[in-house]
Design a protein around this motif. Structure first.
Motif, PDB file in Angstrom:
ATOM      1  N   VAL A  29       0.808  -1.218   0.000  1.00 11.30           N
ATOM      2  CA  VAL A  29       0.000   0.000   0.000  1.00 11.30           C
ATOM      3  C   VAL A  29       0.848   1.278   0.000  1.00 11.30           C
ATOM      4  CG1 VAL A  29      -1.939  -1.126   1.144  1.00 11.30           C
ATOM      5  CG2 VAL A  29      -0.170  -0.029   2.531  1.00 11.30           C
ATOM      6  N   TYR A  30       2.126   1.160   0.324  1.00  8.53           N
ATOM      7  CA  TYR A  30       2.965   2.353   0.399  1.00  8.53           C
ATOM      8  C   TYR A  30       3.488   2.723  -0.988  1.00  8.53           C
ATOM      9  CZ  TYR A  30       2.734   1.382   5.367  1.00  8.53           C
ATOM     10  OH  TYR A  30       2.274   1.150   6.634  1.00  8.53           O
ATOM     11  N   LEU A  83      -2.750  -5.678  -1.078  1.00  7.22           N
ATOM     12  CA  LEU A  83      -2.653  -6.427   0.172  1.00  7.22           C
ATOM     13  C   LEU A  83      -2.240  -7.871  -0.100  1.00  7.22           C
ATOM     14  CD1 LEU A  83      -5.931  -5.279   1.975  1.00  7.22           C
ATOM     15  CD2 LEU A  83      -3.613  -4.435   2.398  1.00  7.22           C
ATOM     16  N   LEU A  84      -1.457  -8.438   0.822  1.00  8.26           N
ATOM     17  CA  LEU A  84      -1.173  -9.866   0.764  1.00  8.26           C
ATOM     18  C   LEU A  84      -2.466 -10.676   0.819  1.00  8.26           C
ATOM     19  CD1 LEU A  84       1.924 -10.557   3.052  1.00  8.26           C
ATOM     20  CD2 LEU A  84       1.802 -10.738   0.573  1.00  8.26           C
ATOM     21  N   GLU A  85      -3.431 -10.165   1.589  1.00  8.12           N
ATOM     22  CA  GLU A  85      -4.700 -10.883   1.713  1.00  8.12           C
ATOM     23  C   GLU A  85      -5.370 -11.078   0.351  1.00  8.12           C
ATOM     24  OE1 GLU A  85      -4.029  -8.843   5.700  1.00  8.12           O
ATOM     25  OE2 GLU A  85      -3.587  -8.481   3.590  1.00  8.12           O
ATOM     26  N   LEU A 115       1.986 -16.586   2.176  1.00  9.59           N
ATOM     27  CA  LEU A 115       2.787 -15.617   1.444  1.00  9.59           C
ATOM     28  C   LEU A 115       3.688 -14.883   2.432  1.00  9.59           C
ATOM     29  CD1 LEU A 115       0.141 -14.073  -1.005  1.00  9.59           C
ATOM     30  CD2 LEU A 115       1.730 -15.971  -1.408  1.00  9.59           C
ATOM     31  N   THR A 116       4.966 -14.820   2.095  1.00  7.82           N
ATOM     32  CA  THR A 116       5.952 -14.177   2.958  1.00  7.82           C
ATOM     33  C   THR A 116       6.661 -13.078   2.175  1.00  7.82           C
ATOM     34  OG1 THR A 116       6.305 -16.277   4.128  1.00  7.82           O
ATOM     35  CG2 THR A 116       7.993 -14.567   4.384  1.00  7.82           C
ATOM     36  N   LYS A 117       6.841 -11.909   2.819  1.00  7.94           N
ATOM     37  CA  LYS A 117       7.560 -10.782   2.212  1.00  7.94           C
ATOM     38  C   LYS A 117       8.917 -10.641   2.920  1.00  7.94           C
ATOM     39  CE  LYS A 117       5.058  -7.050   1.281  1.00  7.94           C
ATOM     40  NZ  LYS A 117       4.091  -5.921   1.462  1.00  7.94           N
ATOM     41  N   PRO A 118       9.952 -11.322   2.415  1.00  6.04           N
ATOM     42  CA  PRO A 118      11.230 -11.350   3.146  1.00  6.04           C
ATOM     43  C   PRO A 118      11.867  -9.987   3.348  1.00  6.04           C
ATOM     44  CG  PRO A 118      11.162 -13.051   1.441  1.00  6.04           C
ATOM     45  CD  PRO A 118       9.984 -12.160   1.218  1.00  6.04           C
ATOM     46  N   GLY A 119      11.709  -9.065   2.393  1.00 11.87           N
ATOM     47  CA  GLY A 119      12.397  -7.790   2.503  1.00 11.87           C
ATOM     48  C   GLY A 119      11.542  -6.635   2.952  1.00 11.87           C
ATOM     49  N   PRO A 127       7.369 -10.545   7.690  1.00  4.99           N
ATOM     50  CA  PRO A 127       5.925 -10.704   7.768  1.00  4.99           C
ATOM     51  C   PRO A 127       5.429 -11.776   6.796  1.00  4.99           C
ATOM     52  CG  PRO A 127       6.452  -8.796   6.435  1.00  4.99           C
ATOM     53  CD  PRO A 127       7.756  -9.346   6.932  1.00  4.99           C
ATOM     54  N   SER A 128       4.362 -12.463   7.188  1.00  2.00           N
ATOM     55  CA  SER A 128       3.744 -13.445   6.308  1.00  2.00           C
ATOM     56  C   SER A 128       2.264 -13.535   6.625  1.00  2.00           C
ATOM     57  CB  SER A 128       4.409 -14.820   6.448  1.00  2.00           C
ATOM     58  OG  SER A 128       4.156 -15.380   7.723  1.00  2.00           O
TER      59      SER A 128
END
Length: 262
Positions: A29-30, A83-85, A115-119, A127-128
């Motif tokens: 969202v950013y 969104l990851l959702e 779903l994972t956002k490593p960076g 976060p996942s």
């Protein structure tokens, strides 16, 4: 991954897992996340009945995870999510959709998607999101077309995901788009694009105003996975007359070479 307890016809379901799949995606969202591709890690648990495959019915009675991995990468690389959702929900809808005649596989009855956002947090934390969905709770609207049918798998603010199912002997007429950005992945093995045979797993990005068409000379439906950004705009499917050979766009492969040759 957590596994929901599920049975079908009084028998427990089996699970196929795909872990550590990586795909580049616009998700967030950013402002920086809306401009910059970031890598997602995808972990899947697919719940289905593999008994027929084990008894000798072959891969079509189970699930080809090499093809599925390519399809998941295509969707994440082609779509735009805030969104990851939303991304996870879209993947669940695709995985749980009924199989088609030209790309048969066992019906997936339920799925877990992580779903994972490593960076995303600069290394301070990772976060996942993990969700679980069953086929019974999903809806799969179908739109009838002159050339066949469209499965509407997902539509959100940023994009729409569709399966185009071209009837035997039918064609999607030559057309252009002036507003939508469209990417398509060939799922079946008998379609003609721009008059040429195309292999399953071939992906195409259609520049605006570039004419393209599909023909299905086979005796079964031919299926295409389509992503439109924004979601499909009926007025932007503009049929055009075109004489001579249609322009060609080089495909990007999303299946392993052995899979494309099957």
């Amino acid at each position: 991954m957590q596994r929901p307890f599920l049975t079908t016809n009084g028998r427990s379901l089996d699970a196929i897992e795909v872990r550590g799949l990586r795909a580049d995606c616009i998700v967030g969202v950013y402002p920086e996340e809306r401009r910059t591709v970031q890598t997602l890690q995808v972990d899947l648990a697919l719940f289905l009945d593999t008994r027929a495959a084990a008894a000798g019915a072959g891969l079509e009675a189970s699930l080809d995870y090499a093809r599925l991995a390519g399809e998941i990468r295509f969707l994440l690389e082609s779509c735009r999510f805030r969104l990851l959702e939303t991304a996870a929900e879209a993947l669940c809808s695709y995985i749980l959709a009924p199989p088609t005649a030209d790309a048969p596989h066992a019906q997936v009855e339920a799925v877990s998607v992580r779903l994972t956002k490593p960076g995303a947090l600069g290394g301070d934390a990772v976060p996942s999101l993990e969700i679980h969905r069953s086929r019974e709770e999903m809806g799969f609207p179908v739109e009838e077309k002159k050339w066949g049918r469209v499965d509407v798998l997902h539509a959100s603010q940023g994009c729409g995901i569709y399966r185009l199912r071209i009837a035997p002997g039918a064609s999607i007429p030559t057309h252009v788009h002036q507003a939508m950005e469209e990417r398509e992945l060939i799922l079946g093995s008998n379609l003609l694009l721009q008059g040429r045979p195309v292999a399953p797993g071939s992906a195409f990005r259609w520049p605006k105003d570039l004419p393209h068409r599909y023909d299905n000379p086979a005796q079964v439906e031919g299926t295409i996975l389509c992503v439109d950004r924004p979601a499909f705009l009926p007025h932007d499917e503009i049929e055009v007359a075109h004489e001579g050979e249609l322009p060609w766009v080089e495909p990007v492969p999303f299946y392993p070479a052995a899979e494309r040759a099957r």
